[in-house]
Design a protein around this motif. Structure first.
Motif, PDB file in Angstrom:
ATOM      1  N   GLU A  11      33.459  46.286  47.822  1.00 49.75           N
ATOM      2  CA  GLU A  11      32.360  47.236  47.676  1.00 49.75           C
ATOM      3  C   GLU A  11      31.756  47.193  46.273  1.00 49.75           C
ATOM      4  O   GLU A  11      30.528  47.264  46.109  1.00 49.75           O
ATOM      5  N   LEU A  12      32.600  47.044  45.254  1.00 53.76           N
ATOM      6  CA  LEU A  12      32.121  47.000  43.867  1.00 53.76           C
ATOM      7  C   LEU A  12      31.297  45.757  43.577  1.00 53.76           C
ATOM      8  O   LEU A  12      30.300  45.813  42.853  1.00 53.76           O
ATOM      9  N   SER A  13      31.715  44.614  44.122  1.00 55.40           N
ATOM     10  CA  SER A  13      31.145  43.319  43.736  1.00 55.40           C
ATOM     11  C   SER A  13      30.046  42.822  44.653  1.00 55.40           C
ATOM     12  O   SER A  13      29.256  41.955  44.260  1.00 55.40           O
ATOM     13  N   GLY A  14      29.994  43.341  45.878  1.00 44.80           N
ATOM     14  CA  GLY A  14      29.052  42.791  46.846  1.00 44.80           C
ATOM     15  C   GLY A  14      29.478  41.447  47.393  1.00 44.80           C
ATOM     16  O   GLY A  14      28.663  40.721  47.977  1.00 44.80           O
ATOM     17  N   VAL A  15      30.751  41.092  47.221  1.00 44.89           N
ATOM     18  CA  VAL A  15      31.293  39.830  47.722  1.00 44.89           C
ATOM     19  C   VAL A  15      32.189  40.125  48.925  1.00 44.89           C
ATOM     20  O   VAL A  15      33.023  41.029  48.875  1.00 44.89           O
ATOM     21  N   ASN A  16      31.994  39.360  50.010  1.00 48.84           N
ATOM     22  CA  ASN A  16      32.901  39.472  51.149  1.00 48.84           C
ATOM     23  C   ASN A  16      34.301  39.052  50.714  1.00 48.84           C
ATOM     24  O   ASN A  16      34.462  38.057  49.996  1.00 48.84           O
ATOM     25  N   ILE A  17      35.326  39.774  51.163  1.00 47.49           N
ATOM     26  CA  ILE A  17      36.711  39.372  50.921  1.00 47.49           C
ATOM     27  C   ILE A  17      37.423  39.282  52.265  1.00 47.49           C
ATOM     28  O   ILE A  17      37.314  40.187  53.098  1.00 47.49           O
ATOM     29  N   ILE A  18      38.118  38.186  52.477  1.00 51.12           N
ATOM     30  CA  ILE A  18      38.935  37.989  53.672  1.00 51.12           C
ATOM     31  C   ILE A  18      40.389  37.976  53.227  1.00 51.12           C
ATOM     32  O   ILE A  18      40.758  37.214  52.321  1.00 51.12           O
ATOM     33  N   CYS A  19      41.202  38.838  53.832  1.00 50.45           N
ATOM     34  CA  CYS A  19      42.629  38.834  53.515  1.00 50.45           C
ATOM     35  C   CYS A  19      43.423  38.303  54.701  1.00 50.45           C
ATOM     36  O   CYS A  19      42.869  38.075  55.781  1.00 50.45           O
ATOM     37  N   THR A  20      44.709  38.094  54.500  1.00 51.69           N
ATOM     38  CA  THR A  20      45.538  37.460  55.521  1.00 51.69           C
ATOM     39  C   THR A  20      46.789  38.279  55.807  1.00 51.69           C
ATOM     40  O   THR A  20      47.155  39.182  55.070  1.00 51.69           O
ATOM     41  N   THR A  21      47.441  37.911  56.890  1.00 51.64           N
ATOM     42  CA  THR A  21      48.787  38.380  57.176  1.00 51.64           C
ATOM     43  C   THR A  21      49.709  37.173  57.197  1.00 51.64           C
ATOM     44  O   THR A  21      49.313  36.088  57.644  1.00 51.64           O
ATOM     45  N   ILE A  38      50.152  40.109  64.654  1.00 47.73           N
ATOM     46  CA  ILE A  38      49.109  40.497  65.601  1.00 47.73           C
ATOM     47  C   ILE A  38      48.643  41.921  65.326  1.00 47.73           C
ATOM     48  O   ILE A  38      47.444  42.232  65.395  1.00 47.73           O
ATOM     49  N   THR A  39      49.582  42.802  64.997  1.00 49.30           N
ATOM     50  CA  THR A  39      49.220  44.181  64.658  1.00 49.30           C
ATOM     51  C   THR A  39      48.276  44.221  63.465  1.00 49.30           C
ATOM     52  O   THR A  39      47.264  44.943  63.465  1.00 49.30           O
ATOM     53  N   GLU A  40      48.575  43.456  62.418  1.00 52.72           N
ATOM     54  CA  GLU A  40      47.727  43.472  61.220  1.00 52.72           C
ATOM     55  C   GLU A  40      46.372  42.819  61.470  1.00 52.72           C
ATOM     56  O   GLU A  40      45.388  43.163  60.823  1.00 52.72           O
ATOM     57  N   LEU A  41      46.327  41.889  62.389  1.00 51.69           N
ATOM     58  CA  LEU A  41      45.059  41.239  62.727  1.00 51.69           C
ATOM     59  C   LEU A  41      44.189  42.116  63.625  1.00 51.69           C
ATOM     60  O   LEU A  41      42.966  42.157  63.474  1.00 51.69           O
ATOM     61  N   GLU A  42      44.811  42.834  64.548  1.00 53.80           N
ATOM     62  CA  GLU A  42      44.027  43.565  65.552  1.00 53.80           C
ATOM     63  C   GLU A  42      43.872  45.049  65.250  1.00 53.80           C
ATOM     64  O   GLU A  42      42.842  45.643  65.576  1.00 53.80           O
ATOM     65  N   ARG A  43      44.880  45.666  64.621  1.00 54.58           N
ATOM     66  CA  ARG A  43      44.818  47.101  64.361  1.00 54.58           C
ATOM     67  C   ARG A  43      44.572  47.405  62.900  1.00 54.58           C
ATOM     68  O   ARG A  43      43.817  48.312  62.547  1.00 54.58           O
ATOM     69  N   GLY A  44      45.242  46.665  62.016  1.00 50.42           N
ATOM     70  CA  GLY A  44      45.044  46.879  60.588  1.00 50.42           C
ATOM     71  C   GLY A  44      46.354  46.870  59.827  1.00 50.42           C
ATOM     72  O   GLY A  44      47.444  46.863  60.410  1.00 50.42           O
ATOM     73  N   ILE A  45      46.240  46.872  58.509  1.00 56.08           N
ATOM     74  CA  ILE A  45      47.381  46.782  57.600  1.00 56.08           C
ATOM     75  C   ILE A  45      47.807  48.187  57.201  1.00 56.08           C
ATOM     76  O   ILE A  45      47.065  48.907  56.513  1.00 56.08           O
ATOM     77  N   GLY A  46      48.997  48.589  57.647  1.00 56.38           N
ATOM     78  CA  GLY A  46      49.487  49.927  57.338  1.00 56.38           C
ATOM     79  C   GLY A  46      48.511  50.992  57.782  1.00 56.38           C
ATOM     80  O   GLY A  46      47.991  50.955  58.903  1.00 56.38           O
ATOM     81  N   GLU A  47      48.248  51.953  56.886  1.00 57.37           N
ATOM     82  CA  GLU A  47      47.314  53.036  57.185  1.00 57.37           C
ATOM     83  C   GLU A  47      45.933  52.787  56.591  1.00 57.37           C
ATOM     84  O   GLU A  47      45.079  53.680  56.603  1.00 57.37           O
ATOM     85  N   THR A  48      45.694  51.587  56.056  1.00 55.51           N
ATOM     86  CA  THR A  48      44.422  51.317  55.373  1.00 55.51           C
ATOM     87  C   THR A  48      43.253  51.150  56.330  1.00 55.51           C
ATOM     88  O   THR A  48      42.101  51.351  55.938  1.00 55.51           O
ATOM     89  N   GLY A  49      43.527  50.706  57.549  1.00 52.20           N
ATOM     90  CA  GLY A  49      42.454  50.372  58.471  1.00 52.20           C
ATOM     91  C   GLY A  49      41.854  49.007  58.216  1.00 52.20           C
ATOM     92  O   GLY A  49      41.005  48.538  58.987  1.00 52.20           O
ATOM     93  N   VAL A  50      42.279  48.343  57.153  1.00 54.04           N
ATOM     94  CA  VAL A  50      41.785  47.001  56.834  1.00 54.04           C
ATOM     95  C   VAL A  50      42.503  45.986  57.714  1.00 54.04           C
ATOM     96  O   VAL A  50      43.737  45.930  57.739  1.00 54.04           O
ATOM     97  N   ARG A  51      41.739  45.171  58.429  1.00 53.73           N
ATOM     98  CA  ARG A  51      42.324  44.154  59.288  1.00 53.73           C
ATOM     99  C   ARG A  51      42.360  42.803  58.577  1.00 53.73           C
ATOM    100  O   ARG A  51      41.400  42.424  57.895  1.00 53.73           O
TER     101      ARG A  51
END
Length: 334
Positions: free
Chosen positions: A84-94, A120-133
């Motif tokens: 959000e700060l940089s305007g750059v897309n970020i892709i993270c992994t599991t 699969i949970t982190e890819l489809e639902r998200g990482i912990g409680e962050t909501g970030v997939r």
């Protein structure tokens, strides 16, 4: 095919110029318990935001792939804020790191199916409680051979890839086990074009590189600038040869750099490595910037007769094709 960024799904056309293997923060397992070290998370987020903003403004980078393993300080909420700060897309992994520098016993002793369920949970639902997939899978192996626990993680990634269709990015160590990783993925039915075998620029062995690209997968020249793993001159020679052989559509470029190391490095360092790092810190040059690829490595390639536009194509087209599910031109895979 939609690609999952930390801010939500995006189209392939939105990726733009992409650095496919970098990091924001690294923290080796155990550093979180080190009461002698102070972490300033807010300052690190601000610094990372500024670094990525400069990448976007000065070099046209629109997407930053951070395949930080789960246990190496991955901070999905910070990634979202930095995007959000940089305007750059970020892709993270599991996915987990390799033994002995990662892979906590809890997961090393889990079953393949349990590890796959986490992925699969982190890819489809998200990482912990962050909501970030997570938007891709990360796999890693050590030097020389693949351990039993590492093999479980690779097999779990195969299950998750077949279930979700996302891409697999790997870490290799000391220019070894890349073809072995590829063997496992292909035997499990992962499409060859859904795989990038990383850190292949740690070796200049063209036969090693050809084992991977001849079978249709992508290859990562993604530790550019790290002199303790290989020289950039050797990397440039190896990359120029692969381009000459017709494989430029299967090459992805990156630097494996980071904004902040939280705590100490996760392996013993030589006295010279420590001294070099301290000197770089005194000069304000540590951690090194994400711009080395453009300012230092591209000139080495143009000196070897590779035009800049062909190098930018690897950043603008190859990574887009890889994440979007496309295949390199058939002529490149002969």
């Amino acid at each position: 095919m939609k690609i999952q960024s930390v801010l939500g799904p995006i189209d392939g056309a939105e990726l733009g110029r992409t650095l496919f293997h970098e990091h924001l923060f690294i923290m080796f397992p155990g550093a979180e318990y080190d009461s002698t070290v102070t972490f300033d998370r807010e300052a690190e987020i601000a610094e990372a935001g500024q670094r990525l903003t400069r990448l976007r403004e000065d070099h046209g980078v629109r997407t930053f792939v951070d395949p930080c393993p789960i246990e190496l300080g991955r901070d999905a909420d910070a990634m979202r804020r930095i995007s959000e700060l940089s305007g750059v897309n970020i892709i993270c992994t599991t996915g987990f790191y390799f033994q002995p520098m990662g892979l906590p016993p809890y997961w090393a002793n889990s079953t393949t199916e349990q590890i796959a369920e986490l992925y699969i949970t982190e890819l489809e639902r998200g990482i912990g409680e962050t909501g970030v997939r997570a938007g891709a899978l990360k796999c890693a192996t050590g030097a020389g051979q693949i351990s039993e626990s590492e093999r479980k993680c690779l097999n779990a990634a195969c299950i998750a890839q077949r279930e979700t269709g996302v891409r697999i990015l790997t870490h290799t160590t000391s220019g070894s086990c890349g073809p072995d990783q590829q063997d496992i993925f292909l035997a499990a039915g992962v499409p060859e074009t859904a795989i990038v075998i990383g850190h292949c620029c740690e070796t200049g062995d063209n036969a090693y590189h050809r084992q991977i690209v001849d079978r249709g997968s992508y290859i990562g020249f993604d530790r550019i600038g790290w002199a303790n793993y290989n020289s950039d001159e050797a990397r440039a020679d190896a990359l120029a040869l692969l381009i000459e052989q017709g494989f430029e559509d299967q090459i992805l470029l990156g630097q494996d750099r980071y904004t902040a190391m939280r705590g100490r490095y996760g392996r013993p360092q030589s006295a010279q490595e420590v001294a070099d790092m301290e000197e770089a810190k005194r000069q304000g040059a540590w951690p090194p910037p994400y711009t080395h690829l453009f300012t230092d490595f591209f000139p080495l390639m143009t000196a070897r007769g590779v035009p800049e536009e062909r190098l930018y194509r690897m950043l603008d087209v190859n990574t887009n094709r890889f994440f979007s599910g496309g295949a390199p031109a058939a002529s490149q895979m002969a």
